[in-house]
Scaffold this active site. Structure first.
Site, short mmCIF file in Angstrom:
data_model
loop_
_atom_site.label_atom_id
_atom_site.label_comp_id
_atom_site.label_asym_id
_atom_site.label_seq_id
_atom_site.Cartn_x
_atom_site.Cartn_y
_atom_site.Cartn_z
N SER A 1 39.18 46.14 36.74
CA SER A 1 39.68 45.32 35.63
C SER A 1 41.19 45.48 35.51
CB SER A 1 39.01 45.71 34.32
OG SER A 1 37.62 45.45 34.38
N GLU A 2 41.68 46.72 35.59
CA GLU A 2 43.11 46.98 35.57
C GLU A 2 43.46 48.21 36.39
OE1 GLU A 2 42.41 44.58 31.91
OE2 GLU A 2 41.78 46.65 32.23
N THR A 3 44.72 48.24 36.81
CA THR A 3 45.33 49.40 37.48
C THR A 3 46.68 49.64 36.81
OG1 THR A 3 44.25 48.90 39.59
CG2 THR A 3 46.21 50.29 39.68
#
Length: 300
Positions: free
Chosen positions: A46-48
């Protein structure tokens, strides 16, 4: 070729392989925007997050957050997870970290157990609640593969809301929440039909479950078919729920990710302040992986 260390953590859970996974690059100095985006796409989470020195030395770090397709101004589980990683590296000051982000300054309080070990964090959203356009119940139902009657409008219409990152919040019945399935064609149609959405349509559905709230988040146009835990949606939801009352503050436990096999628990609060309705979200984290990423042209 440059080598960059990374770690992954599962956020909003006490069990490995639950919650929302996050990749963190604790020292991202030297990475270009394009390389950060490429790494985020490679991880396919979903995010980094990418940690850089702060512009103001009074703060802990500048944190950049990328999903699979673009940089985000603010997000919930990336802040909680990044704070967990940096606090375990003793970068907090008296249990507090301050992250510079596009949406503003994010203050984080570190959670520790009785032995002093870092267990998680609670973040304060960088902006007060801002409400955008209301959307028709039938349009939102279509996006989630539901019927118009499944969308509950007694308390509020489906509405765009933000405390740093925008979502459309909609209440649905518990049965409807369980069978929701995003229809990417309908997402595209609604996004095109409502220019006031500014090209962003992430849908956060919730249902009351006794004293708790059950939630699901769909953002297929940003590459996230479904998200197991969404702190930056839990915060505007808490603020919205507070706005419907005369209370000074509210607190709610939000269960998300159950349908994905990654159960998550988020503790959200909202309160009235001089500049509007403010909110925070917190939870536990567990470490999962450590590794190195090779960035640049391969040798030979």
């Amino acid at each position: 070729m440059a080598i960059y260390a990374f770690v992954t953590v599962d956020v909003f859970t006490t069990q490995r392989f639950g919650g929302n996974p996050l990749a963190v690059f604790p020292d991202a100095r030297g990475l270009s925007d394009a390389q950060m985006q490429a790494l985020a796409n490679e991880f396919n989470l979903s995010e980094t997050t990418f940690v850089l020195p702060p512009d103001d030395p009074a703060n802990t770090a500048r944190v950049r957050i990328f999903n699979r397709t673009h940089e985000m101004p603010f997000a919930g589980h990336p802040n909680v997870g990044t704070a967990f990683v940096l606090a375990k590296q003793h970068q907090d000051r008296g249990g507090v970290l301050r992250f510079e982000e596009i949406a503003g300054l994010v203050e984080i309080k570190v959670a520790r157990d009785a032995a002093g070990a870092v267990t998680g964090a609670t973040i304060a959203a960088p902006q007060p609640l801002v409400l955008g356009p209301c959307l028709p119940a039938d349009a939102i139902a279509a996006c989630a593969g539901l019927e118009m009657a499944d969308v509950i409008v007694a308390a509020h219409q489906p509405v765009q809301a933000s405390v740093g990152n925008t979502f459309v919040l909609a209440e649905v019945s518990a049965a409807a929440l369980a069978r929701a399935l995003p229809d990417i064609g309908q997402f595209r149609r609604v996004r095109a039909a409502w220019p006031a959405l500014n090209g962003r349509l992430s849908l956060y559905l919730y249902a009351h479950d006794g004293r708790r709230i059950r939630a699901r988040m769909f953002a297929p146009l940003a590459g996230t078919h479904e998200d197991p835990a969404t702190g930056s949606a839990a915060t505007p939801l808490a603020a919205l729920l507070l706005s419907l009352t005369s209370k000074a503050d509210v607190a709610c436990d939000i269960i998300q990710g159950v349908e994905m096999g990654r159960p998550s628990l988020l503790h959200a609060t909202a309160w009235r302040s001089d500049d509007g309705l403010r909110a925070s979200v917190g939870g536990s984290c567990v470490p999962v992986l450590r590794g190195e990423a090779c960035v640049g042209s391969p040798a030979g």
